[in-house]
Structures are given as C-alpha cells and as structure tokens.
Design a protein around this motif. Sequence first.
Motif, short mmCIF file in Angstrom:
data_model
loop_
_atom_site.label_atom_id
_atom_site.label_comp_id
_atom_site.label_asym_id
_atom_site.label_seq_id
_atom_site.Cartn_x
_atom_site.Cartn_y
_atom_site.Cartn_z
N HIS A 281 -11.31 50.52 -17.60
CA HIS A 281 -12.28 49.68 -18.28
C HIS A 281 -11.70 48.29 -18.56
N ASP A 282 -10.48 48.26 -19.07
CA ASP A 282 -9.85 46.98 -19.38
C ASP A 282 -9.62 46.16 -18.11
N HIS A 285 -12.75 44.36 -16.99
CA HIS A 285 -12.99 43.13 -17.74
C HIS A 285 -12.02 42.03 -17.35
N GLU A 286 -10.83 42.42 -16.93
CA GLU A 286 -9.84 41.42 -16.54
C GLU A 286 -10.10 40.85 -15.15
#
Length: 390
Positions: A281-282, A285-286
């Motif tokens: 998930h992170d 977003h990155e």
Amino acid sequence: MPACPGPAAVVFDPSLTEYDFGPAHPMSPVRVDLTMRLAEALGVVGGQLVRVPAPIATDDEIARVHDAVLIEAVKKAEYNEPRGLGTDDNPVFPGMHRAAAHIVGASLEAFRRVWSGESLHGVNIAGGLHHAMRGRASGFCIYNDVAIGIQHLLDQGAERVAYVDVDVHHGDGVERIFWNEPRVLTISLHETGQMLFPGTGFPKDLGGPDALGSAVNVALPPGTGDGGWLRAFHAVVPPLLREFRPDVLVTQHGCDSHVEDPLAHLSLSVDGQRAAYLALHDLAHEVSAGRWVATGGGGYALVDVVPRAWTHLLAIAGGNPLDPLTDTPDEWREHVRTALGRVAPYRMTDGRTPAFRDWSEGYDPETWLDRAIHATRMEAFPLHGLDPLP
C-alpha cells in the motif's frame, strides 16, 4: 484521470462464490464468503471502502488475453486436457464459463475504477487467478483475470504497469502472458519451483528478448517465515518499483504462504502477511500516485487464515488498518460454528511481531535464503540500472 480519486472499492456480490470446483476441491468459495462476512462484521466495508457490484465479463473482454479455442472449451465445460480442463486441478462444473467470466468482470471493474479515478484503490478478493495461460487453464485458474485487467490498462493508455505477486506459488500465467512486453514488470516471490507447483520462476527467468528484466523472480526456500520473507521482499521489490515507476501497481495476495496452509511449505503468520500488505500500500502511494489494484489468490486454510488475512488487506485498502489485537466478532465466530462446525480464530493476529534484517546490513552466503535473494538481485538489478550488491 481526475486529480482527486474517490474512495477505495471492493468489487463483490455473493454470486462470485459460484466459482466452485466442488466439495472435495481445496479452493472452496467459502473462503471468499467468510472474508466478506468478517470484513462487514468488523465495519471494514463501508465508509472509505465502498462495495460495488461485480459485472460479468464479455467474451471480447476475455479474448483480450485468452485464445478463442479456450473460451469455447470452457463454455462447453467438457473434459479437454490440452486446454487444462477436466483435470484434478480444474474439474469442470456446470456454469463454469459464467462463473469464471464473473471473476474476470469483477477484476476488470476494479481496474476500470482505478484507471478512471473513480477509486484510488480497487480490490477483488475473488480474483488473482494467476496461473491461467493464454490457451490453457492451470492450477485452479480458468481465466487469468489479473492479466486481462493489466491488458485493459495498456489498452487504455497506461505506459507502465507493475505486478507484484506474493502468492506461495509462482505467478507463471501473468509472467508468461507479458513475457515480451516491456511495459509490464512482473515480480513474483514464491516457494522455489524445486519443491512446489508450477515448478517455474527462477532468478534467470527475466523476460523475452524485447523485455529483458521485465520478469523478476525470488525463489524462496521451504520454511521461510516472516523475517526471511520480509527480508527478501524489501531487498527486491521497493528498489525495482522505485526505478520502474508504474502508472498503476497491481498486486496478487495469495495467502497460502501461511504456516498452516495445507498445500505449501512457507511459514508466514497473518501478521507477516499484513506487514506485506502495508508495505505494498505504501509503495503504491510512493510510486504510482496511490493507484493500486489488489486481488486475492491462493489460500487453503479456509477458516483460520484466509478470512483474517484478506480482511486485513481490505482494511488497509480502505485506509483504516485493523489493530492486529482486534477480536473477531461473536456473530462471525457463531456463523463459522453453525455453518461449518468449526471453531474460528478469536483474534485478528497470530501473536507475532514481524521484524527483519535489512539487506543493507549484509549478505550471508551460507544461508539458502540469502543466496536466493542475492541471485535475484544479481540477475535482475543490472537490467534496471540498479546496483545488485548491498
């Protein structure tokens, strides 16, 4: 695409459980039903994670990836071994084409919503049928919903799509379909094919002549647990995704890497799997402005593992991760008892606190795990302009 995408969406309706090979088959649709019941009982579905209906894919949509002869064979639902049908893995059943097309339609809706900007994240837990080939069903997978969704993104103008597969089995179908497609990066972390179906997915498998480096494989030793798995993941996946910078991140979340799964030999906990979901998930977003499509996949500990793992996935997609110490709801445990005669887990955790040693801290050639990670980095990283050494 709109600048401000909407909330996350899970694409689901109960008839997706019609993808059912029969009571003796390990991939029972009860795992999908129990997941949605648990997610809804915990309040995961609703708010920032909206539930939307699952359409049925058309023949033309399926034919974006699959040969017409396979589609016709599935429609007839007859024994056809050259097409992978009527085998122990893929027994035929009435309504098979419609059920498989429904899985594809659900995933396509998730892909469509993310690409259009209607949703920032899209999830189909019934999807992730990653073994199906262009002309052949394989490994419980009739049509390859993930590959069809990725092809949809390419057809709609996506320039780069990254696919990360954390199922215990090699994501061979998706890899093979895009073997010579430089716009698609496939990364698979799986138990080594020396020990497990489908027997493929080694570090030297790097893609076709026009797309060298587009396929990346981490072949993990049996017994790998949370720490080793996360060490491998973080040593390989983030650097490649940061370099590739996909328009959309697509992930397959087979949870058959769990220690209790009956069909494989890795040793992850639900907590380790949750850590992987958070990391992906992170990374979305990155590297891809948050555009993330996630699917289910394998997972055959039907009560004890799959519902908890995928409910964590849904909660993370919805922007509200569950505390691992959360109790499972009384009504869900009672449903499991009355419907299945089983005792369900009482908490959303296995009681582990996942931790790992970062690759930058050193490589130990005496361990099978580190040799596997090192082999993948040595083969794949230079093709992406990355330094393979710690």
